[in-house]
Design an enzyme around this catalytic site. Sequence first.
Site, PDB file in Angstrom:
ATOM      1  N   TRP A 101       0.846  -1.029  -0.064  1.00 18.16           N
ATOM      2  CA  TRP A 101       0.053  -0.035   0.196  1.00 18.16           C
ATOM      3  C   TRP A 101       0.805   1.349  -0.053  1.00 18.16           C
ATOM      4  O   TRP A 101       0.606   2.132  -0.731  1.00 18.16           O
ATOM      5  CB  TRP A 101      -0.969  -0.130   1.131  1.00 18.16           C
ATOM      6  CG  TRP A 101      -2.028  -1.034   0.963  1.00 18.16           C
ATOM      7  CD1 TRP A 101      -2.119  -2.177   1.741  1.00 18.16           C
ATOM      8  CD2 TRP A 101      -2.974  -1.136  -0.144  1.00 18.16           C
ATOM      9  NE1 TRP A 101      -3.199  -2.793   1.227  1.00 18.16           N
ATOM     10  CE2 TRP A 101      -3.546  -2.200  -0.068  1.00 18.16           C
ATOM     11  CE3 TRP A 101      -3.202  -0.520  -1.185  1.00 18.16           C
ATOM     12  CZ2 TRP A 101      -4.795  -2.607  -0.695  1.00 18.16           C
ATOM     13  CZ3 TRP A 101      -4.300  -0.774  -2.177  1.00 18.16           C
ATOM     14  CH2 TRP A 101      -5.077  -1.857  -2.032  1.00 18.16           C
ATOM     15  N   ASP A 171      -1.477   6.489   6.249  1.00 19.40           N
ATOM     16  CA  ASP A 171      -2.674   5.735   5.673  1.00 19.40           C
ATOM     17  C   ASP A 171      -2.978   4.672   6.787  1.00 19.40           C
ATOM     18  O   ASP A 171      -2.231   3.816   7.046  1.00 19.40           O
ATOM     19  CB  ASP A 171      -2.401   5.077   4.446  1.00 19.40           C
ATOM     20  CG  ASP A 171      -3.375   4.008   4.027  1.00 19.40           C
ATOM     21  OD1 ASP A 171      -4.276   4.025   4.598  1.00 19.40           O
ATOM     22  OD2 ASP A 171      -3.178   3.396   2.968  1.00 19.40           O
ATOM     23  N   LYS A 195     -12.277  -1.661   5.938  1.00 13.19           N
ATOM     24  CA  LYS A 195     -11.650  -2.679   6.837  1.00 13.19           C
ATOM     25  C   LYS A 195     -12.167  -2.882   8.266  1.00 13.19           C
ATOM     26  O   LYS A 195     -12.642  -3.626   8.752  1.00 13.19           O
ATOM     27  CB  LYS A 195     -10.073  -2.486   6.902  1.00 13.19           C
ATOM     28  CG  LYS A 195      -9.539  -2.080   5.553  1.00 13.19           C
ATOM     29  CD  LYS A 195      -9.359  -3.366   4.628  1.00 13.19           C
ATOM     30  CE  LYS A 195      -8.918  -2.951   3.218  1.00 13.19           C
ATOM     31  NZ  LYS A 195      -7.999  -2.149   2.757  1.00 13.19           N
TER      32      LYS A 195
HETATM   33  C1  LIG Z   1      -7.416  -1.710   1.355  1.00 13.03           C
HETATM   34  C2  LIG Z   1      -6.296  -0.438   1.553  1.00 13.03           C
HETATM   35  C3  LIG Z   1      -6.237   0.515   0.590  1.00 13.03           C
HETATM   36  C4  LIG Z   1      -7.176   0.718  -0.537  1.00 13.03           C
HETATM   37  O1  LIG Z   1      -8.296   1.152  -0.224  1.00 13.03           O
HETATM   38  P1  LIG Z   1      -9.408   1.347  -1.656  1.00 13.03           P
HETATM   39  O2  LIG Z   1     -10.599   1.821  -0.756  1.00 13.03           O
HETATM   40  O3  LIG Z   1      -9.625   0.000  -2.018  1.00 13.03           O
HETATM   41  O4  LIG Z   1      -8.694   2.305  -2.468  1.00 13.03           O
HETATM   42  C5  LIG Z   1      -5.207   1.303   0.871  1.00 13.03           C
HETATM   43  N1  LIG Z   1      -4.432   1.268   2.032  1.00 13.03           N
HETATM   44  C6  LIG Z   1      -4.446   0.455   2.968  1.00 13.03           C
HETATM   45  C7  LIG Z   1      -3.541   0.290   3.926  1.00 13.03           C
HETATM   46  C8  LIG Z   1      -5.476  -0.526   2.707  1.00 13.03           C
HETATM   47  O5  LIG Z   1      -5.778  -1.658   3.669  1.00 13.03           O
END
Ligand SMILES: *Cc1c(COP(=O)(O)O)cnc(C)c1O
Length: 359
Positions: A101, A171, A195
């Site tokens: 990511w 993030d 998540k």
């Molecule tokens: C799932 C995830 C993303 C991407 O998320 P989307 O909503 O599919 O764009 C980005 N960063 C992390 C850490 C993730 O787990």
Amino acid sequence: MRKMNFAAGPSVMPLEVLEELQRNLVDYHGKGLSMVEASHRGGMFEEMYDECLSDFRSILGVPDDYDVYFLGGGATLQFTMIPMNFLLSGRHADYTRTGSWSNKAADDAAKLGNVNVIFDGKDGNYTSLPDPAEVKPSEGSCYLYLCSNETIGGIEWQSFPDTGSVPLIADMSSDFLSRPVDVSRFAMIYGGVQKNLGPAGAVFIIMRHDMLEHRNPGLTAYMDYAKHAKDKGLYNTPPVFSIWAVGLVLKWIKENGGAEGMERNAIMKSGYIYDVIDGSGFYRSPVDPRYRSRMNVVFRCPTEELEAKFVQEAQKEGMIGLKGHRSVGGLRASLYNALPMEDAASLAMFMKEFERRNG
Ligand SMILES: *Cc1c(COP(=O)(O)O)cnc(C)c1O
């Protein structure tokens, strides 16, 4: 029978929240219409949204000088919006490459400006993190970027670097509200809600207001954080259903001990699984024990055949989502906030049983 859902995202939601959504989907608390039919400029939505934002702020202790709102586009859109706004032309930003990511975020940023990689876990196959005390921003950096939990690799920052006057951007898609976080150490925290917080569709943004003072000029409306901050995310139509569900999950988190309660649960649930791995000559964790994720436990069996068998047999027991990400293989148990304690305990028992039969 409800499945035990170890999927990495979209992922398990609290049953109480799903039932509450069901009860009120057609007729929202006797108002005669559904929340998803209501205008985002009307009282019914606004009342729900204000409560959601206020719970969000209180659970996390967000200081007053931070804006909080939701956008669409997934966490992935932020990989673009962050450098578009804050990677000022002629300057650079520091990125940590710690897995899938943060790599995606750094790759997108590099298309828009100068990226200075201050850590790259590539040689170690992204199984470890730098010591946060040693992570320092470079001179003149616009911001320092990290991903607090690499969902695919299964590594998680246990503490965060002190970046001084350089804005720290994180993030937190996959470990948000699984532990208390001192928001004041970050200039921006963001993440997809699918998540740990609700159904896919929304991204939460927490941003210190003074970040808006230094943005690139010429931004189009949607890409400009100032537009969204000004109207707490209502510049355009927000992802209403997702926000409604997140609001209910936030109340559920409050009732279950807040971020501290979620952290206690996360320690116990991941402890069940890591204890089995550590006490076994059969399972193996590829991850540096200092940075093991409490949200995404990545592990291997002695062979890929056994891993396939593990997934298949677990499925028969009602346990789904245990296959590792296609890019890394192996097995992965995601243990997000809403995953019941008993499900983690059941998985640990299944793992021991599987080892006994196949070890
Ligand atoms: C799932 C995830 C993303 C991407 O998320 P989307 O909503 O599919 O764009 C980005 N960063 C992390 C850490 C993730 O787990």
